[in-house]
Structures are given as C-alpha cells and as structure tokens.
Design an enzyme around this catalytic site. Structure first.
Site, PDB file in Angstrom:
ATOM      1  N   CYS A  13       1.458   0.940  -8.435  1.00 53.79           N
ATOM      2  CA  CYS A  13       2.818   1.055  -8.034  1.00 53.79           C
ATOM      3  C   CYS A  13       3.860   1.368  -9.030  1.00 53.79           C
ATOM      4  O   CYS A  13       4.584   2.129  -8.743  1.00 53.79           O
ATOM      5  CB  CYS A  13       3.143   0.256  -6.995  1.00 53.79           C
ATOM      6  SG  CYS A  13       3.144  -1.695  -7.582  1.00 53.79           S
ATOM      7  N   GLY A  67       2.774   1.999   5.192  1.00 51.90           N
ATOM      8  CA  GLY A  67       3.913   1.327   5.383  1.00 51.90           C
ATOM      9  C   GLY A  67       4.739   1.838   6.768  1.00 51.90           C
ATOM     10  O   GLY A  67       5.220   0.940   7.557  1.00 51.90           O
ATOM     11  N   GLY A 115       0.787  -1.203  -0.054  1.00 52.41           N
ATOM     12  CA  GLY A 115       0.000   0.104  -0.028  1.00 52.41           C
ATOM     13  C   GLY A 115       0.959   1.252   0.017  1.00 52.41           C
ATOM     14  O   GLY A 115       2.047   1.223  -0.421  1.00 52.41           O
ATOM     15  N   SER A 116       0.213   2.433   0.425  1.00 55.64           N
ATOM     16  CA  SER A 116       1.013   3.732   0.445  1.00 55.64           C
ATOM     17  C   SER A 116       2.289   3.426   1.734  1.00 55.64           C
ATOM     18  O   SER A 116       2.070   2.828   2.492  1.00 55.64           O
ATOM     19  CB  SER A 116      -0.023   4.702   0.910  1.00 55.64           C
ATOM     20  OG  SER A 116      -0.598   4.220   2.280  1.00 55.64           O
ATOM     21  N   GLU A 119       5.827  -3.443   0.754  1.00 56.41           N
ATOM     22  CA  GLU A 119       5.724  -3.146  -0.859  1.00 56.41           C
ATOM     23  C   GLU A 119       4.692  -1.725  -0.916  1.00 56.41           C
ATOM     24  O   GLU A 119       3.817  -1.857  -0.759  1.00 56.41           O
ATOM     25  CB  GLU A 119       5.062  -4.372  -1.354  1.00 56.41           C
ATOM     26  CG  GLU A 119       5.709  -5.611  -1.565  1.00 56.41           C
ATOM     27  CD  GLU A 119       7.004  -5.729  -2.305  1.00 56.41           C
ATOM     28  OE1 GLU A 119       7.170  -4.736  -2.837  1.00 56.41           O
ATOM     29  OE2 GLU A 119       7.646  -6.616  -2.508  1.00 56.41           O
TER      30      GLU A 119
HETATM   31  P1  NAD Z   1      -3.662   2.292   1.434  1.00 58.39           P
HETATM   32  O1  NAD Z   1      -2.111   2.655   1.964  1.00 58.39           O
HETATM   33  O2  NAD Z   1      -4.491   3.402   1.417  1.00 58.39           O
HETATM   34  O3  NAD Z   1      -4.046   0.759   1.819  1.00 58.39           O
HETATM   35  C1  NAD Z   1      -3.447  -0.364   1.710  1.00 58.39           C
HETATM   36  C2  NAD Z   1      -3.702  -1.299   2.796  1.00 58.39           C
HETATM   37  O4  NAD Z   1      -3.428  -0.896   3.918  1.00 58.39           O
HETATM   38  C3  NAD Z   1      -5.560  -1.356   2.785  1.00 58.39           C
HETATM   39  O5  NAD Z   1      -5.782  -2.914   3.013  1.00 58.39           O
HETATM   40  C4  NAD Z   1      -5.511  -0.620   4.085  1.00 58.39           C
HETATM   41  O6  NAD Z   1      -6.732  -0.823   4.646  1.00 58.39           O
HETATM   42  C5  NAD Z   1      -4.574  -0.982   4.834  1.00 58.39           C
HETATM   43  N1  NAD Z   1      -3.965  -0.136   5.833  1.00 58.39           N
HETATM   44  C6  NAD Z   1      -3.999   1.285   5.939  1.00 58.39           C
HETATM   45  N2  NAD Z   1      -3.815   1.784   7.073  1.00 58.39           N
HETATM   46  C7  NAD Z   1      -3.557   0.835   7.893  1.00 58.39           C
HETATM   47  C8  NAD Z   1      -2.808   0.699   9.034  1.00 58.39           C
HETATM   48  N3  NAD Z   1      -2.594   1.635   9.848  1.00 58.39           N
HETATM   49  N4  NAD Z   1      -2.743  -0.604   9.396  1.00 58.39           N
HETATM   50  C9  NAD Z   1      -2.813  -1.648   8.989  1.00 58.39           C
HETATM   51  N5  NAD Z   1      -3.357  -1.494   7.627  1.00 58.39           N
HETATM   52  C10 NAD Z   1      -3.529  -0.348   7.172  1.00 58.39           C
HETATM   53  O7  NAD Z   1      -3.134   1.888  -0.234  1.00 58.39           O
HETATM   54  P2  NAD Z   1      -4.101   2.020  -1.380  1.00 58.39           P
HETATM   55  O8  NAD Z   1      -4.788   3.237  -1.777  1.00 58.39           O
HETATM   56  O9  NAD Z   1      -5.101   0.825  -1.245  1.00 58.39           O
HETATM   57  O10 NAD Z   1      -3.172   1.526  -2.587  1.00 58.39           O
HETATM   58  C11 NAD Z   1      -2.378   2.326  -3.516  1.00 58.39           C
HETATM   59  C12 NAD Z   1      -1.041   2.455  -2.914  1.00 58.39           C
HETATM   60  O11 NAD Z   1      -0.421   1.259  -2.993  1.00 58.39           O
HETATM   61  C13 NAD Z   1       0.032   3.363  -3.821  1.00 58.39           C
HETATM   62  O12 NAD Z   1       0.809   4.092  -2.882  1.00 58.39           O
HETATM   63  C14 NAD Z   1       0.836   2.079  -4.403  1.00 58.39           C
HETATM   64  O13 NAD Z   1       2.030   2.685  -5.070  1.00 58.39           O
HETATM   65  C15 NAD Z   1       0.966   1.092  -3.251  1.00 58.39           C
HETATM   66  N6  NAD Z   1       1.241  -0.185  -4.128  1.00 58.39           N
HETATM   67  C16 NAD Z   1       2.558  -0.808  -3.994  1.00 58.39           C
HETATM   68  C17 NAD Z   1       2.503  -1.866  -4.527  1.00 58.39           C
HETATM   69  C18 NAD Z   1       4.010  -2.531  -4.315  1.00 58.39           C
HETATM   70  O14 NAD Z   1       4.199  -3.554  -4.848  1.00 58.39           O
HETATM   71  N7  NAD Z   1       5.173  -1.729  -4.092  1.00 58.39           N
HETATM   72  C19 NAD Z   1       1.685  -2.666  -5.162  1.00 58.39           C
HETATM   73  C20 NAD Z   1       0.451  -1.959  -5.010  1.00 58.39           C
HETATM   74  C21 NAD Z   1      -0.041  -0.807  -4.570  1.00 58.39           C
END
Ligand code: NAD
Length: 514
Positions: A295, A244, A239-240, A261
């Site tokens: 990503c 992370g 995720g973002s 990731e």
């Molecule tokens: P996001 O960070 O909003 O959410 C990702 C996941 O994390 C969701 O399941 C969310 O519920 C969970 N989450 C959020 N806050 C949390 C916390 N405090 N504790 C535990 N879990 C939590 O991201 P998004 O909008 O779903 O996806 C887009 C982002 O993901 C972009 O930044 C993109 O670059 C990244 N991404 C990275 C990869 C990679 O492999 N590097 C792949 C896909 C997406």
C-alpha cells in the site's frame, strides 16, 4: 528428506488443508492456493459456509464475555506468549509467506518480525491503557474517562500482508479485551491458518479459548455477512478503495464502526538540493520492493527540473540490475506478482501510459529468460515511465498494484505539492531535501504541505515503524492502526462522573425546583 514448510507448520495435518494428490481445481467449497512464482498449486483449503460463520460469531460473543473479565495485564501475558511462539516459527512462517504471496525471503521474515514487534508493543500497552481524570465544575465530584472492551471485532485483510495486518489488529485488540474474527484474503489462506492456529493454541493453553477465530470464505458468503453483522461493533478492513467504499457504507448503515486501511498512490518529491544517492536507494526500495505490491509503494516521483534527468538515469540503471526471480533465493530483490491477472493489469497500465504520452525508460514487460522452475510464474520487469512535459498522465492518478514508477518534473515547491496532493489517496509521502525551509513546507502544521497520513523527510514511502499510528487520509480511508493511540479504535470510551457529596449539583449551574 527435509520437511516442507507445510509440515514444519503442521499444515499438512490441518483438517481444513488438502495436500498432495487431493488438490484439485473446481471442487465446490474449496480454494486452491497457487504459488505465484511457479504457477503450481501448493494446497487446497476448505472454505467456511453460512453455518460455520454463524457458529463462529455466536461462540466469539460468548468468548468475549469471558475474555473481557481477564485483567488487561494478564491479557498482555497471553499476547507475550503468542509473540514468543511467533519468534519460534519466524523462519517457517516467513517462508510460507514467500511461497504463498511471492515476497522475497527478507520481506517474508520482516513481516513476521512486525507481528513479533506489535506483540511486544501490545504487552506494554496492556499496563498503560488509561483515560484522563478531568477537573469537575461541581463540588465533590470526580470526572474521568475510562476505556472499555468493545466486543468481537471483524478483521478483513489484504493478500499482500497475510500475517502482519491481522497481527496489527489482533494483538492490540486482544489486550484491549476484544476477541477477533479474521477473514483473510482467499489468495493467502495458508498463512492465515498457520498464524491464527499459533495464537489460538497459545491462548487456549493459557485457559482462554476462542479469542482468535478464523473464517475463510468468499466475499458474498462470508465477508459481506460479517460486515453486516450487528454483533461486531468494529470492522477493520484492509484492501482496495473499492472494497473500503462498500464496507464503509454497509457498516455505516448499521451505525457500526469501521477502521479502513485502503489503497495508496504515494509520491516522493526530490528537491533541487537532495542527496541523490540516498534518494535513489530509498526510491528503489519503495518502488520495486514487494514487486510494487505494498500500500505504501512509491508510485510517483516528482523531481525538481535540475535533478530530474540525473535521478531518473540513476534509477533506470539500478532497475537494470535488480535481480528478478525465485523469492526464496537469497539475492532476489523482485519476486512475482500475485496472479496472472495482476500481470495483465501491469501490462495494460504500461500500454495506457504510452497512449497518454508517457515514455517507458526502464522495464515494463514480462520478465523473460527465467529458470524453467519459475517459467510459469507471474514475473514482470519493474517499470519507470517518464510523464510528458505537460505532466498530464491520467493513469498515474490511479493505484496500479504493480511496480510502475511515474516520473514528473517541477520548477517550484508549490507546483510539486499540488502534484503530490493531486490524487484521491493520501497514505505515504516523502521529500528528499537538505533544506529546512523545503522540509518544513512539506510538513507545515497548517496542513498546506503533504496531505498524507505518513510524511517522511529523507526517507522513502515504504517501511513504517510500528510505534507510530499507521494509516492514510482521503480515499485511503482515515483509519489508524499499530502504535500511538490507535488502540482507542478497539475500545469504547465512557465518561464517568461520581458525586461523593450530599448535594445535587447540576452542571452549567442550573437550579431545578429549589
Ligand atoms: P481487495 O480489496 O481485493 O481485498 C481485500 C480484502 O477485502 C480481502 O480479504 C477480500 O476478500 C475482502 N473483500 C473484498 N470485497 C469485499 C466486500 N464486498 N465485503 C467484505 N470484504 C471484501 O485487496 P487486495 O487485492 O487483497 O489488496 C491490495 C489492496 O490493499 C491495495 O489497494 C493496497 O493498497 C491495499 N492495502 C492497503 C493497506 C493499508 O494499510 N492502507 C495495506 C495493505 C494493502
């Protein structure tokens, strides 16, 4: 009447899915899933609470104790059967992904294919998980390393790969002897329910229930407590960077392992001797594919001054022709953004880019004139923004999760590399050149070239193969998933020494009490 995709996947009968008239906003303990192409609800999903979280974690610990006893090649056979089941459901799952997150049909199908591919890969892996035998300095001693199952692992996934990110983790983890608890994005719970149900059903039918579990809930109620749970030795989170940082900190505090990731801010360098046809086509796919919501999306183009105007012109022309619309229509290349908020973020970034001196040379506004069925969707026109001649454009240092390509110009390759590496993230990178010297400079083994986890020559930033390790450096989190030796993240290493002689021989030649 033909069956809907929910019916084809059995979701209309699933106990935690609400369909039809039952779908209402604002119901406690439920989330409404909206089609980003129409703005209309698809279904509602019943959320887990603390009680179900606790029972799922406890049952997963139990399931792990049984699963780790199954020989790895036999675990591979379960994964093989799961891969076959995904083959059977590829069309329907691909369509569900398009419906739920707005990916075009080809990309929805491609995502399921990634799951099939990683299952195949994991089957092979199940017979080759191995550690080295080392030369012992002591007589009649054997020294070697073995890799052991790790435990129940937590997988947190982003909305934009609602199926494959889980599979990258789950298929590999399963052959390694781990069980998986998946916490998907609340923007894509239907794909998660359908995908996990396939894996869990196949595994249970083969005598191994509880290997694949799902927890759907809010970050505060479900995700954060999973991350804190000491019974989960590994949390793999996609995720973002914001997410992370939080997950990394919490897991580190309990001395657990995290595999992160995170976001990217990927650039492509187009050198003076580049094949501009190849570059333009690759950059178009990298920058507007998945509506800029990967990503690995190409977010920055760093072009040599001798070709910058021409490559920008070709791209602007191609952007003008890109078909925007219903992701399920053949021919559509750009579907919607995930939410109305994502559209606002896109528009705000364009405004800021203008304020910072950027020139919008293509797109940059809401897409208008779409058919009435999708008039309520989150559609934008992908943008190209030329940086001012100073190359100073602070907005380009951030990842805006939308289709915006910023164009910079350089004179020397050193200058291009400094710009390329001058962002916080380090995921995917590419250079277009026919010069050996330029490409070797970009790939230098001293580490002075691209600072990313993925570095490509004459390829765009998007569309990794599963055979290589996937992941990025710096704020992208340093995790590696998918192929190569990424499996090691899902196991624990044990160094073993066996004395098969009759003497006590101490390492380093130490004599003790003789
Ligand atoms: P996001 O960070 O909003 O959410 C990702 C996941 O994390 C969701 O399941 C969310 O519920 C969970 N989450 C959020 N806050 C949390 C916390 N405090 N504790 C535990 N879990 C939590 O991201 P998004 O909008 O779903 O996806 C887009 C982002 O993901 C972009 O930044 C993109 O670059 C990244 N991404 C990275 C990869 C990679 O492999 N590097 C792949 C896909 C997406």
């Amino acid at each position: 009447m033909s069956m809907t995709v929910l019916e084809r996947l059995g979701l209309d009968r699933h106990p935690r899915v609400v369909t039809g008239q039952g779908v209402k906003h604002g119901v406690a303990g439920q989330v409404v899933v909206t089609n980003p192409a129409t703005g209309r609800p698809i279904a509602a999903v019943i959320l887990d609470d603390e009680r179900t979280r606790e029972s799922v974690v406890a049952e997963s610990c139990e399931a792990f104790r049984a699963w780790r006893e199954v020989p790895a090649p036999a675990r591979g056979q379960v994964v093989r059967a799961i891969g076959d089941e995904f083959r059977r459901h590829k069309e329907a799952l691909g369509e569900l992904i398009s419906l739920e997150v707005g990916k075009i049909r080809q990309e929805g199908l491609g995502e399921v294919q990634e799951t099939i591919d990683i299952a195949d890969y994991a089957v092979g892996l199940s017979r080759t998980l191995s550690g080295p035998v080392l030369q012992s300095e002591r007589p009649r001693h054997r020294l070697y390393e073995q890799w052991l199952p790790l435990g129940p692992i937590g997988v947190i996934s982003a909305f934009n790969f609602p199926n494959a990110v889980w599979a990258w983790n789950a298929m590999i983890a399963a052959v390694c002897g781990d069980v998986v608890i998946w916490k998907p994005s609340l923007l894509a719970p239907l794909t998660a329910i359908a995908s996990n149900a396939i894996a869990e059903r196949v595994s249970a039918e083969m005598g191994h229930p509880g290997v694949f579990r799902l927890l759907i809930g809010t970050d505060t109620q479900i995700a954060e407590s999973l991350v804190e749970d000491r019974r989960l030795p590994l949390i793999s989170a996609t995720g973002s960077c914001r997410m992370g940082r939080r997950v990394g900190e919490v897991v580190a505090r309990r001395l657990g392992r995290s595999l992160l990731e995170l976001g990217g801010n990927n650039a492509v360098i187009v050198h003076s001797d580049a094949d501009l046809d190849l570059a333009a086509r690759s950059i178009l796919f990298g920058a507007v594919g998945t509506a800029g919501q990967r990503c690995t999306t190409t977010r920055r183009l760093i072009a040599h001054e001798s070709v910058a105007a021409e490559i920008t012109r070709r791209l602007a022309e191609a952007y003008g022709k890109v078909a925007i619309g219903d992701p399920l229509n053949e021919g559509t290349l750009v579907g919607p953004l995930i939410t109305p908020a994502a559209v606002e973020t896109f528009l705000a970034a364009i405004r800021r880019a203008r304020d910072e001196g950027g020139e919008v040379v293509a797109g940059g506004e809401r897409a208008s004139g779409l058919p009435t069925e999708i008039a309520g969707g989150n559609f934008v026109r992908p943008a190209i923004v030329r940086a001012p001649s100073s190359n100073r454009l602070p907005i380009a240092l951030e990842e805006t999760f939308a289709p915006i390509l910023y164009v910079f110009t350089y004179r020397t390759l050193d200058e291009a590399l400094a710009m390329h590496n001058g962002v916080d993230q380090g995921l995917a990178s590419g250079i277009f050149t026919d010069s050996l010297a330029a490409s070797e400079t970009f790939l230098s083994v001293t580490g002075s070239g691209s600072d990313c986890g993925l570095a490509y020559v004459n390829l765009g930033t998007s569309g990794a193969e599963i055979g290589g390790a996937f992941g990025g450096e710096k704020d992208t989190g340093g995790g590696r998933e998918s192929g190569s030796d990424s499996w090691k993240a899902y196991m624990r290493r044990q160094t073993v020494a066996v004395n098969h002689g009759k003497q006590l021989a101490l390492a380093q030649g130490i004599r003790f009490g003789e």
